[in-house]
Design an enzyme around this catalytic site. Structure first.
Site, short mmCIF file in Angstrom:
data_model
loop_
_atom_site.label_atom_id
_atom_site.label_comp_id
_atom_site.label_asym_id
_atom_site.label_seq_id
_atom_site.Cartn_x
_atom_site.Cartn_y
_atom_site.Cartn_z
N ARG A 1 3.13 4.61 10.82
CA ARG A 1 2.96 5.58 9.91
C ARG A 1 3.67 6.90 10.34
O ARG A 1 2.98 8.01 10.33
CB ARG A 1 1.48 5.92 9.46
CG ARG A 1 0.93 4.45 9.01
CD ARG A 1 1.53 4.28 7.53
NE ARG A 1 0.54 3.23 6.67
CZ ARG A 1 0.88 2.17 6.79
NH1 ARG A 1 1.89 1.45 7.45
NH2 ARG A 1 0.14 1.04 6.24
N SER B 1 -4.93 3.95 1.73
CA SER B 1 -5.83 4.24 2.79
C SER B 1 -5.74 5.74 3.23
O SER B 1 -4.92 6.44 3.40
CB SER B 1 -5.08 3.71 4.23
OG SER B 1 -4.80 2.20 3.90
N GLU C 1 -4.30 9.41 6.92
CA GLU C 1 -2.78 9.07 6.83
C GLU C 1 -2.43 10.09 5.64
O GLU C 1 -1.15 10.38 5.76
CB GLU C 1 -2.95 7.62 6.24
CG GLU C 1 -1.71 7.27 5.69
CD GLU C 1 -1.41 5.95 5.33
OE1 GLU C 1 -2.18 4.89 5.78
OE2 GLU C 1 -1.28 5.84 3.89
P1 FAD Z 1 4.37 12.00 -1.78
O1 FAD Z 1 2.79 11.67 -1.56
O2 FAD Z 1 5.09 12.53 -3.03
O3 FAD Z 1 4.89 12.70 -0.44
C1 FAD Z 1 4.22 12.27 0.99
C2 FAD Z 1 4.94 13.04 1.87
O4 FAD Z 1 6.39 13.12 1.93
C3 FAD Z 1 4.67 14.63 1.42
O5 FAD Z 1 4.52 15.34 2.79
C4 FAD Z 1 6.02 15.13 0.91
O6 FAD Z 1 6.38 16.43 1.20
C5 FAD Z 1 7.19 14.24 1.65
N1 FAD Z 1 8.17 13.87 0.75
C6 FAD Z 1 8.26 13.46 -0.42
N2 FAD Z 1 9.41 12.93 -0.93
C7 FAD Z 1 10.39 13.81 0.17
C8 FAD Z 1 11.84 13.86 0.45
N3 FAD Z 1 12.58 13.50 -0.57
N4 FAD Z 1 12.16 14.32 1.66
C9 FAD Z 1 11.41 14.67 2.52
N5 FAD Z 1 9.98 14.63 2.47
C10 FAD Z 1 9.42 14.17 1.17
N6 FAD Z 1 1.51 3.36 2.13
C11 FAD Z 1 1.96 2.35 3.02
O7 FAD Z 1 2.56 2.65 4.00
N7 FAD Z 1 1.57 1.02 2.67
C12 FAD Z 1 0.79 0.53 1.69
O8 FAD Z 1 0.42 -0.51 1.64
C13 FAD Z 1 0.38 1.79 1.05
N8 FAD Z 1 -0.51 1.37 -0.22
C14 FAD Z 1 -0.77 2.25 -1.05
C15 FAD Z 1 -1.73 1.97 -2.28
C16 FAD Z 1 -1.99 2.79 -3.06
C17 FAD Z 1 -2.78 2.48 -4.13
C18 FAD Z 1 -1.74 4.26 -2.94
C19 FAD Z 1 -2.15 5.17 -3.91
C20 FAD Z 1 -0.84 4.69 -1.80
C21 FAD Z 1 -0.49 3.82 -0.91
N9 FAD Z 1 0.27 3.74 0.11
C22 FAD Z 1 0.72 3.07 1.13
C23 FAD Z 1 0.76 5.38 0.42
C24 FAD Z 1 1.77 5.77 -0.28
O9 FAD Z 1 2.13 5.13 -1.58
C25 FAD Z 1 3.17 5.83 0.53
O10 FAD Z 1 3.19 6.75 1.51
C26 FAD Z 1 4.34 6.42 -0.23
O11 FAD Z 1 5.49 6.31 0.35
C27 FAD Z 1 4.33 7.83 -0.69
O12 FAD Z 1 5.24 8.04 -1.91
P2 FAD Z 1 5.30 9.36 -2.68
O13 FAD Z 1 6.69 9.35 -3.48
O14 FAD Z 1 4.13 9.31 -3.66
O15 FAD Z 1 5.24 10.54 -1.72
N1 EPU Z 2 -11.94 -4.91 6.05
C1 EPU Z 2 -13.47 -4.88 5.98
N2 EPU Z 2 -13.68 -4.10 4.83
C2 EPU Z 2 -13.27 -3.36 4.51
C3 EPU Z 2 -11.83 -3.26 4.59
C4 EPU Z 2 -11.26 -3.95 5.36
O1 EPU Z 2 -13.77 -5.74 6.77
O2 EPU Z 2 -13.75 -2.83 3.36
C5 EPU Z 2 -11.22 -5.68 7.27
C6 EPU Z 2 -10.65 -6.81 6.52
O3 EPU Z 2 -11.47 -7.91 6.30
C7 EPU Z 2 -9.47 -7.26 7.42
C8 EPU Z 2 -9.32 -5.71 7.94
O4 EPU Z 2 -10.39 -4.93 7.84
O5 EPU Z 2 -10.02 -8.05 8.33
C9 EPU Z 2 -7.83 -5.27 7.46
O6 EPU Z 2 -8.08 -4.75 6.07
P1 EPU Z 2 -6.83 -5.11 5.30
O7 EPU Z 2 -5.97 -6.26 5.20
O8 EPU Z 2 -7.24 -4.79 4.02
O9 EPU Z 2 -5.65 -3.84 5.51
P2 EPU Z 2 -6.07 -2.50 6.12
O10 EPU Z 2 -5.93 -2.65 7.76
O11 EPU Z 2 -7.32 -1.96 5.63
C10 EPU Z 2 -3.49 -1.85 6.27
C11 EPU Z 2 -2.70 -0.62 5.60
C12 EPU Z 2 -2.57 -0.75 4.12
C13 EPU Z 2 -1.79 -1.97 3.77
C14 EPU Z 2 -2.42 -3.15 4.49
C15 EPU Z 2 -1.97 -4.49 4.29
C16 EPU Z 2 -3.11 1.27 7.02
C17 EPU Z 2 -3.86 2.51 7.25
N3 EPU Z 2 -3.40 0.54 6.06
O12 EPU Z 2 -4.83 -1.63 5.38
O13 EPU Z 2 -1.52 0.36 3.65
O14 EPU Z 2 -1.31 -2.16 2.57
O15 EPU Z 2 -2.85 -2.94 5.79
O16 EPU Z 2 -0.83 -4.35 5.00
O17 EPU Z 2 -2.33 0.68 8.08
C18 EPU Z 2 -1.66 2.55 3.09
O18 EPU Z 2 -1.01 2.99 4.08
O19 EPU Z 2 -2.05 3.26 2.14
C19 EPU Z 2 -2.19 1.40 3.01
C20 EPU Z 2 -2.91 0.61 1.91
#
Ligand code: FAD
Ligand code: EPU
Length: 344
Positions: free
Chosen positions: A162, A230, A326
Site C-alpha cells: 500500500r 479497507s 489506508e
Molecule cells: P482516488 O481515491 O481518487 O485517489 C487516491 C489517491 O491517489 C489520492 O491521494 C489522489 O490524490 C491520488 N491520485 C489519484 N489519481 C492520481 C493521479 N492520476 N496521479 C497522482 N495521484 C493521483 N484497494 C486495494 O489496494 N485493494 C483492494 O482490494 C481494494 N478494494 C476496495 C474495495 C472497495 C469497495 C473500495 C471502495 C475501495 C477498495 N480499494 C482497494 C481502495 C481503492 O479502490 C484503491 O486505492 C484505488 O486505486 C483508488 O482509486 P481512485 O481512482 O478511486 O483513487
Molecule cells: N477477518 C475476520 N473478521 C473480519 C474481517 C476479516 O476474522 O471482519 C479475517 C478473515 O477471516 C481472514 C483475515 O481476517 O482470516 C483477512 O481477511 P480478508 O481475506 O477479508 O482480507 P483483509 O486482510 O481484510 C486485504 C486487503 C483488501 C483485499 C483483501 C483480499 C488490506 C488493508 N486489505 O483485506 O484490500 O481486497 O485483502 O486480498 O490489505 C483495500 O485495500 O481497500 C482492500 C479491500
C-alpha cells in the site's frame, strides 16, 4: 456574494456531501497542467482525483478538484508478452475485464477494485495474492512543477505494501501506466478460497469470477453503501510480537513477510473487539467485514473519524497494535500531512 461551489458527492465513494470551489474533468495532461497553473495563480489548493474510492474528505475543499479521465489503451503484442499502455483515466475493473475478453490474462486477481488505472500505482493496489507492482512496467507522470512528462520504471516507483513514491511526490500527476503481461500465464491461487480451484484446469475467467463472487460477498457496493474498502492497513509487527500474540490468541491470522516482519489481519483484530455493527452517527463498522467502515446514509466526516478513532483505540488497548489508515485524509487545503495521531 459567496462563490459558487460544486458538489463532490458523486466523486467520493463514501458519498459524503462535500463541495469544492471548482471541479474540472481532465481528459488530457494539458488540462491537468493548466488547472494546476490556475490554482497557483489564484493561490488556491489543488487536488487530483480518480474515482475518490480511497479518500476521506474532512471538510469542503477550498480549491480546484481535477478528475483524471485521460483515456486510451494501446496493446503491443510481443513474442512472450502483451504490453499495454493505458491512460490514467481508464476504469481499472473495466480494464481487467476488457483484457480477459481479449484473451489477455494476468490481471484477474485484481478484479473489482474500484477506481482509475492511474490511481493503481499510488497505493500499489493489491488483492488475492497480487499487487499492481507485479505487472507494472512503467508509470508516466506529468511533473506539475516543471510541466515536463517523465517515464518512471518500476524500480523508480518504490512500490511497497500500500505504498509507492507517488504518496510522497505531490507534484507527480500520473497520466498513463505501462503493464507487462506474460503470455506464459500461471494462475495465482495462493489466497484463501482460491486454493480450492484446480491449478491444472482453471481458466483466468474462472479466477476472475471466483474473485468477483468472494468480493461481492464481503465488500459493500459503493453505489449502494458509501465506503472506501479497507479503512486501515493490515499492521506489520515484529516476529516476536506476533509470537507473543499467538500464545494468547492461537487462531490469529498471521502472514510472515520476506523482511522478517509479520502481517496481521486488521479485520480480525477489529472483529475480536466485537465492534462489527458499532455505529456512531451515520458511520458503522460493516457487519460482513470489520475492516470496512460504511456510511449508512447520513454520515458526516466527523462521524467516520469518531468511529475510526474508537476502532483504533479498542484494537490498540486489546492487542497493543495501533492501526494506521489506508484511506487518504483530505482537508480544505489538500491532503492532511499532520501525523495521523492528530486525527485519529
Ligand atoms: P482516488 O481515491 O481518487 O485517489 C487516491 C489517491 O491517489 C489520492 O491521494 C489522489 O490524490 C491520488 N491520485 C489519484 N489519481 C492520481 C493521479 N492520476 N496521479 C497522482 N495521484 C493521483 N484497494 C486495494 O489496494 N485493494 C483492494 O482490494 C481494494 N478494494 C476496495 C474495495 C472497495 C469497495 C473500495 C471502495 C475501495 C477498495 N480499494 C482497494 C481502495 C481503492 O479502490 C484503491 O486505492 C484505488 O486505486 C483508488 O482509486 P481512485 O481512482 O478511486 O483513487
Ligand atoms: N477477518 C475476520 N473478521 C473480519 C474481517 C476479516 O476474522 O471482519 C479475517 C478473515 O477471516 C481472514 C483475515 O481476517 O482470516 C483477512 O481477511 P480478508 O481475506 O477479508 O482480507 P483483509 O486482510 O481484510 C486485504 C486487503 C483488501 C483485499 C483483501 C483480499 C488490506 C488493508 N486489505 O483485506 O484490500 O481486497 O485483502 O486480498 O490489505 C483495500 O485495500 O481497500 C482492500 C479491500
Amino acid at each position: 456574494m459567496s462563490p459558487q461551489y460544486f458538489s463532490l458527492q458523486a466523486d467520493n465513494t463514501f458519498g459524503l456531501k462535500i463541495q469544492a470551489r471548482q471541479r474540472i474533468i481532465a481528459d488530457t495532461p494539458n488540462t491537468i497542467l493548466s488547472a494546476w497553473q490556475n490554482s497557483r495563480r489564484r493561490h488556491q489548493p489543488f487536488l487530483l482525483l480518480g474515482a475518490g474510492s480511497n479518500v476521506l474528505f474532512l471538510n469542503d475543499f477550498a480549491g480546484i478538484v481535477v478528475l483524471n479521465r485521460i483515456k486510451g489503451i494501446k496493446i503491443n503484442e510481443q513474442d512472450k508478452a502483451w504490453k499495454l499502455h493505458v491512460g490514467a483515466g481508464e476504469n481499472w475493473h473495466m480494464l481487467v475485464e476488457w483484457t480477459l475478453k481479449k484473451g489477455i490474462n494476468g490481471l484477474e486477481n485484481l478484479a473489482l477494485i474500484p477506481g482509475m488505472t492511474g490511481s493503481a500505482p499510488v497505493q500499489n493496489i493489491g488483492a488475492y495474492g497480487m499487487e499492481f507492482k507485479d505487472v507494472c512496467e512503467y508509470v508516466d507522470i506529468l511533473n506539475l512543477n516543471t510541466g515536463i512528462t517523465q517515464r518512471l520504471d518500476r524500480e523508480e516507483c518504490a512500490f511497497g505494501y500500500r505504498d509507492s513514491i507517488f504518496k510522497y511526490e505531490p507534484y507527480y500527476a500520473i497520466i498513463a501506466v505501462g503493464i507487462n503481461l506474460s503470455k506464459q500465464w500461471q494462475p495465482l491461487l495462493t489466497y484463501g478460497d482460491l486454493a480450492r480451484l484446480n491449478p491444472v484446469t482453471v481458466t483466468a475467467f474462472e479466477v476472475f469470477n471466483t474473485i468477483c463472487y468472494m468480493r461481492k460477498s464481503k465488500l459493500p457496493e459503493t453505489c449502494m453503501t458509501g465506503n472506501v474498502g479497507s479503512f486501515f492497513k493490515n499492521p506489520l509487527v515484529s516476529y516476536e510480537k506476533a509470537e507473543m500474540l499467538k500464545m494468547t490468541y492461537p487462531g490469529i491470522p498471521s502472514y510472515p513477510q520476506v523482511n522478517g516482519k509479520v502481517k496481521l489481519a486488521a479485520g480480525w483484530l477489529i472483529d475480536q473487539c466485537q465492534l462489527k455493527g458499532l455505529r456512531i452517527g451515520g458511520a458503522e463498522v460493516y457487519q460482513k467485514q470489520a475492516l470496512v467502515l460504511i456510511n449508512v446514509g447520513h454520515a458526516t466526516s466527523q462521524d467516520i473519524i469518531e468511529l475510526a478513532k474508537t476502532v483504533r483505540f479498542h484494537v490498540g488497548k486489546k492487542f497493543d497494535v495501533w492501526l494506521e489508515p489506508e484511506v487518504r485524509f483530505i482537508g480544505a487545503h489538500g491532503e492532511y500531512n499532520t501525523p495521523i495521531k492528530a486525527i485519529l
